[in-house]
Design a protein around this motif. Sequence first.
Motif, mmCIF file in Angstrom:
data_model
loop_
_atom_site.group_PDB
_atom_site.id
_atom_site.type_symbol
_atom_site.label_atom_id
_atom_site.label_comp_id
_atom_site.label_asym_id
_atom_site.label_seq_id
_atom_site.Cartn_x
_atom_site.Cartn_y
_atom_site.Cartn_z
ATOM 1 N N UNK A 33 7.599 5.268 -1.780
ATOM 2 C CA UNK A 33 6.633 4.215 -2.748
ATOM 3 C C UNK A 33 5.335 3.472 -1.999
ATOM 4 N N UNK A 34 6.043 3.039 -0.689
ATOM 5 C CA UNK A 34 4.927 2.385 0.425
ATOM 6 C C UNK A 34 3.764 3.231 0.947
ATOM 7 N N UNK A 35 4.414 4.522 1.144
ATOM 8 C CA UNK A 35 3.531 5.423 1.725
ATOM 9 C C UNK A 35 2.398 5.833 0.730
ATOM 10 N N UNK A 36 2.913 6.138 -0.402
ATOM 11 C CA UNK A 36 1.821 6.569 -1.427
ATOM 12 C C UNK A 36 1.059 5.599 -1.864
ATOM 13 N N UNK A 37 1.432 4.236 -1.759
ATOM 14 C CA UNK A 37 0.522 3.039 -2.132
ATOM 15 C C UNK A 37 -0.321 2.799 -1.093
ATOM 16 N N UNK A 38 -0.219 3.327 0.230
ATOM 17 C CA UNK A 38 -1.057 3.176 1.535
ATOM 18 C C UNK A 38 -1.894 4.459 1.731
ATOM 19 N N UNK A 39 -1.399 5.621 1.251
ATOM 20 C CA UNK A 39 -2.023 6.632 1.736
ATOM 21 C C UNK A 39 -2.887 7.311 0.525
ATOM 22 N N UNK A 40 -4.065 7.130 0.478
ATOM 23 C CA UNK A 40 -5.038 7.711 -0.623
ATOM 24 C C UNK A 40 -6.236 6.974 -0.706
ATOM 25 N N UNK A 59 17.312 -5.958 4.161
ATOM 26 C CA UNK A 59 16.864 -4.571 3.527
ATOM 27 C C UNK A 59 15.671 -4.149 3.890
ATOM 28 N N UNK A 60 14.596 -5.061 4.208
ATOM 29 C CA UNK A 60 13.335 -4.546 4.856
ATOM 30 C C UNK A 60 13.443 -4.075 6.112
ATOM 31 N N UNK A 61 14.572 -4.283 7.005
ATOM 32 C CA UNK A 61 14.659 -3.747 8.378
ATOM 33 C C UNK A 61 14.913 -2.052 8.159
ATOM 34 N N UNK A 62 15.745 -2.053 7.260
ATOM 35 C CA UNK A 62 16.414 -0.348 6.799
ATOM 36 C C UNK A 62 15.104 0.525 6.173
ATOM 37 N N UNK A 63 13.990 -0.561 5.485
ATOM 38 C CA UNK A 63 12.912 0.342 5.096
ATOM 39 C C UNK A 63 11.981 0.588 6.255
ATOM 40 N N UNK A 66 13.521 3.701 7.940
ATOM 41 C CA UNK A 66 13.410 4.707 7.053
ATOM 42 C C UNK A 66 11.857 5.378 7.129
ATOM 43 N N UNK A 67 11.079 4.472 7.008
ATOM 44 C CA UNK A 67 9.763 4.870 6.805
ATOM 45 C C UNK A 67 9.233 5.695 8.233
ATOM 46 N N UNK A 68 9.712 4.985 9.487
ATOM 47 C CA UNK A 68 9.332 5.590 10.543
ATOM 48 C C UNK A 68 9.954 7.003 10.765
ATOM 49 N N UNK A 69 11.309 7.042 10.443
ATOM 50 C CA UNK A 69 12.044 8.278 10.605
ATOM 51 C C UNK A 69 11.454 9.508 9.491
ATOM 52 N N UNK A 77 1.861 -0.875 11.169
ATOM 53 C CA UNK A 77 0.682 -0.591 11.420
ATOM 54 C C UNK A 77 -0.061 0.138 10.266
ATOM 55 N N UNK A 78 0.378 0.879 9.443
ATOM 56 C CA UNK A 78 -0.271 1.154 8.421
ATOM 57 C C UNK A 78 -0.733 0.152 7.591
ATOM 58 N N UNK A 79 0.197 -0.974 7.337
ATOM 59 C CA UNK A 79 -0.196 -1.957 6.559
ATOM 60 C C UNK A 79 -1.554 -2.802 6.965
#
Length: 350
Positions: A33-40, A59-63, A66-69, A77-79
Amino acid sequence: MIYQMYESQYEDLRGTIYGPSSPDFHPVQASETLRSSLHGLETKDQTIINTVLYHNNFQRQKILGAYEDMYSRKLLEDLEEECGGFFFEMCQALFKPAPNYDAQCVYKSLSNRHGDRSVAIEIACTRSPRQLRALRDTYQTDYRKSLDKDITVKVEGVVGKMIGLLLCNNREEGLGVRLNDELVDKHVKILLTTTIDDIAKNVNLFEELFIGHSWKHIGAVLDKVDDARKDMQDIETVIRRNKNIHSEIRLILATIARVSRNIQIYFAEKLRAAMTAERVDQSTIIRICVSRSEIDLQDISLEYKRKYQRPLEHDICQTTSGEYTRMICTLLSGFNNMENSFAPTPESIE
């Protein structure tokens, strides 16, 4: 868990962020969800706000992982690339592990070239014993030096010794703490027969009165002192109006007095001061809102409304702008708090 240090340890206090229960937590889906919101072509700020504030600090640490993986990219950095400003500064605070955030705030306060130790004093007086232990351990890891030694080097004299005592000593705390009436009366007698000026100069006396004791004990002592003084000024007023002592010692004593009575009013007053300063103190607004979001931010908002006769969100809107305003107001109103159960399902935040 070390990353869960900001969860409320008191049943009667209410934060505004809780996060979904384990079976409903989907870090991969949140990352998508975050990637699609930032990529476009257009950054979807509201989706970012919803996704970030739907989850708690742990939970944000897990996100982040997961995002980097998944994308071989760092989410922060994307934000920063797409957002920036106070919006990004708040995202940084929300995604930083709680003890690391506290350690960073204390480090900056101690290293401040202008000599402003107010943030270190705030954290020393408002974190639980468990949080302070985590802060000290994290400080050692992140900055490769012990907190107590760093304070000795960076803050001279009585001020440094007092801050060191507050940050580096364990305090009796918890729901089951009982008052020792004999000790309360002993400390009341000391305060009634000793001037604030003398306490400000005497580190041993300061330690005897304020270090290691529960906030419940200190509050009881100060209440009895005020009762005994009757028609005279209350002790908080005496401290605040005393211009003979060092300004930071005055701040330490005033903070101890306020926190021992009502920590939520203390934070409400700090938010008010941050918003009414000649230059709005956004870093204080962010620090308080983020660090109390899983503890008592809902109660702080209620105390603010009671004291100033208007909602905290109203004043926040007058002193902030754009998506940053929307993020703070969403955090304040409680994205998934108990009274406003409008937490989205993972599907609805896409």
